[in-house]
Design a protein around this motif. Sequence first.
Motif, PDB file in Angstrom:
ATOM      1  N   ARG A 119       0.833  -1.214   0.000  1.00 37.63           N
ATOM      2  CA  ARG A 119       0.000   0.000   0.000  1.00 37.63           C
ATOM      3  C   ARG A 119       0.863   1.259   0.000  1.00 37.63           C
ATOM      4  N   VAL A 120       1.884   1.272   0.817  1.00 36.11           N
ATOM      5  CA  VAL A 120       2.760   2.446   0.886  1.00 36.11           C
ATOM      6  C   VAL A 120       3.616   2.539  -0.378  1.00 36.11           C
ATOM      7  N   LEU A 121       4.060   1.421  -0.914  1.00 32.55           N
ATOM      8  CA  LEU A 121       4.814   1.437  -2.173  1.00 32.55           C
ATOM      9  C   LEU A 121       3.992   2.076  -3.287  1.00 32.55           C
ATOM     10  N   GLU A 122       2.749   1.645  -3.413  1.00 30.18           N
ATOM     11  CA  GLU A 122       1.865   2.197  -4.445  1.00 30.18           C
ATOM     12  C   GLU A 122       1.605   3.680  -4.220  1.00 30.18           C
ATOM     13  N   PHE A 123       1.455   4.076  -2.975  1.00 28.01           N
ATOM     14  CA  PHE A 123       1.246   5.478  -2.632  1.00 28.01           C
ATOM     15  C   PHE A 123       2.404   6.330  -3.167  1.00 28.01           C
ATOM     16  N   HIS A 124       3.628   5.929  -2.860  1.00 33.04           N
ATOM     17  CA  HIS A 124       4.795   6.703  -3.284  1.00 33.04           C
ATOM     18  C   HIS A 124       4.950   6.692  -4.808  1.00 33.04           C
ATOM     19  N   LYS A 125       4.633   5.594  -5.436  1.00 30.19           N
ATOM     20  CA  LYS A 125       4.711   5.541  -6.903  1.00 30.19           C
ATOM     21  C   LYS A 125       3.678   6.470  -7.536  1.00 30.19           C
ATOM     22  N   ARG A 126       2.460   6.524  -6.970  1.00 30.72           N
ATOM     23  CA  ARG A 126       1.441   7.455  -7.473  1.00 30.72           C
ATOM     24  C   ARG A 126       1.900   8.904  -7.336  1.00 30.72           C
ATOM     25  N   PHE A 127       2.671   9.188  -6.310  1.00 31.87           N
ATOM     26  CA  PHE A 127       3.201  10.538  -6.103  1.00 31.87           C
ATOM     27  C   PHE A 127       4.343  10.848  -7.062  1.00 31.87           C
ATOM     28  N   GLY A 128       4.894   9.828  -7.714  1.00 28.71           N
ATOM     29  CA  GLY A 128       5.951  10.043  -8.696  1.00 28.71           C
ATOM     30  C   GLY A 128       7.351   9.744  -8.201  1.00 28.71           C
ATOM     31  N   ALA A 129       7.478   9.124  -7.036  1.00 32.76           N
ATOM     32  CA  ALA A 129       8.800   8.756  -6.529  1.00 32.76           C
ATOM     33  C   ALA A 129       9.368   7.607  -7.357  1.00 32.76           C
ATOM     34  N   SER A 130      10.682   7.569  -7.480  1.00 36.75           N
ATOM     35  CA  SER A 130      11.360   6.553  -8.286  1.00 36.75           C
ATOM     36  C   SER A 130      12.251   5.679  -7.419  1.00 36.75           C
ATOM     37  N   VAL A 131      12.226   4.383  -7.701  1.00 36.87           N
ATOM     38  CA  VAL A 131      13.121   3.445  -7.028  1.00 36.87           C
ATOM     39  C   VAL A 131      14.498   3.589  -7.666  1.00 36.87           C
ATOM     40  N   PHE A 132      15.527   3.799  -6.843  1.00 38.54           N
ATOM     41  CA  PHE A 132      16.875   3.892  -7.391  1.00 38.54           C
ATOM     42  C   PHE A 132      17.757   2.723  -6.977  1.00 38.54           C
ATOM     43  N   LYS A 133      17.315   1.947  -5.979  1.00 35.22           N
ATOM     44  CA  LYS A 133      18.032   0.720  -5.630  1.00 35.22           C
ATOM     45  C   LYS A 133      17.133  -0.103  -4.719  1.00 35.22           C
ATOM     46  N   GLU A 134      17.562  -1.332  -4.487  1.00 28.90           N
ATOM     47  CA  GLU A 134      16.821  -2.207  -3.584  1.00 28.90           C
ATOM     48  C   GLU A 134      17.779  -3.159  -2.900  1.00 28.90           C
ATOM     49  N   ASP A 135      17.326  -3.678  -1.777  1.00 32.18           N
ATOM     50  CA  ASP A 135      18.041  -4.756  -1.115  1.00 32.18           C
ATOM     51  C   ASP A 135      17.022  -5.851  -0.831  1.00 32.18           C
ATOM     52  N   GLU A 136      17.381  -6.784  -0.010  1.00 34.53           N
ATOM     53  CA  GLU A 136      16.503  -7.913   0.267  1.00 34.53           C
ATOM     54  C   GLU A 136      15.152  -7.485   0.846  1.00 34.53           C
ATOM     55  N   LEU A 137      15.143  -6.483   1.716  1.00 37.75           N
ATOM     56  CA  LEU A 137      13.931  -6.046   2.419  1.00 37.75           C
ATOM     57  C   LEU A 137      13.253  -4.817   1.852  1.00 37.75           C
ATOM     58  N   ASN A 138      14.018  -3.901   1.261  1.00 36.47           N
ATOM     59  CA  ASN A 138      13.519  -2.554   0.955  1.00 36.47           C
ATOM     60  C   ASN A 138      13.712  -2.131  -0.486  1.00 36.47           C
ATOM     61  N   TYR A 139      12.844  -1.185  -0.886  1.00 31.61           N
ATOM     62  CA  TYR A 139      13.069  -0.379  -2.073  1.00 31.61           C
ATOM     63  C   TYR A 139      13.517   0.986  -1.571  1.00 31.61           C
ATOM     64  N   PHE A 140      14.484   1.577  -2.259  1.00 33.01           N
ATOM     65  CA  PHE A 140      14.990   2.895  -1.901  1.00 33.01           C
ATOM     66  C   PHE A 140      14.525   3.875  -2.974  1.00 33.01           C
ATOM     67  N   PHE A 141      13.860   4.916  -2.531  1.00 31.82           N
ATOM     68  CA  PHE A 141      13.235   5.882  -3.428  1.00 31.82           C
ATOM     69  C   PHE A 141      13.967   7.207  -3.437  1.00 31.82           C
ATOM     70  N   SER A 142      13.798   7.901  -4.550  1.00 33.56           N
ATOM     71  CA  SER A 142      14.246   9.277  -4.707  1.00 33.56           C
ATOM     72  C   SER A 142      13.055  10.073  -5.229  1.00 33.56           C
ATOM     73  N   TYR A 143      12.974  11.315  -4.782  1.00 35.99           N
ATOM     74  CA  TYR A 143      11.855  12.172  -5.174  1.00 35.99           C
ATOM     75  C   TYR A 143      12.365  13.606  -5.156  1.00 35.99           C
ATOM     76  N   ASP A 144      12.005  14.390  -6.171  1.00 37.43           N
ATOM     77  CA  ASP A 144      12.512  15.760  -6.175  1.00 37.43           C
ATOM     78  C   ASP A 144      11.391  16.788  -6.094  1.00 37.43           C
ATOM     79  N   ARG A 145      11.795  17.990  -5.779  1.00 41.11           N
ATOM     80  CA  ARG A 145      10.839  19.081  -5.564  1.00 41.11           C
ATOM     81  C   ARG A 145       9.987  19.339  -6.814  1.00 41.11           C
TER      82      ARG A 145
END
Length: 172
Positions: free
Chosen positions: A131-157
Amino acid sequence: MKPYARGKSIFFREVTVEDSEFIVGLRTDPEKNKYLSITSENIEEQKKYCYKLLKENIDYYFIICDWDQNPIGTIRIYDFQADSFCWGSWIIAQNAPASAAIESALLIYDFAFLSLHYRKSHFDVRKKNTRVLEFHKRFGASVFKEDELNYFFSYDREAYLKIRAKYKRYLP
């Protein structure tokens, strides 16, 4: 206490040591803590943590409140890096207004991008927290890397300012 950010149905105020019991209650709620780092149920430990944050004055740790001043969640800005900030500790209580999640995200971005003048945000989300992943993607955040547990996002002004117009009905 003066609000740091105001929305239509919520506002942020700085966390206090007296909020420790509320924070522990949220962070140890089995429905809310599925994707959070483990938190001790010891309220005294939380008080020490809050005191340390307030004393060091390096993070912005907020209690999300409704207009009756009832605490309904937490949110935090931390890990400042040159022109980027991280945000998290984002937990909304069950009794919060329906719009509290979207409003709190808008307010944290407004505060960091428009008041603190950061250009970027970086944050991580557990892979299973769909749910939170989809929320951030709808806002336009981009995944720039991942590990076993997490996606790491970047978002600009700039991306935020574009999406902000779409959600302006949630802002005062």
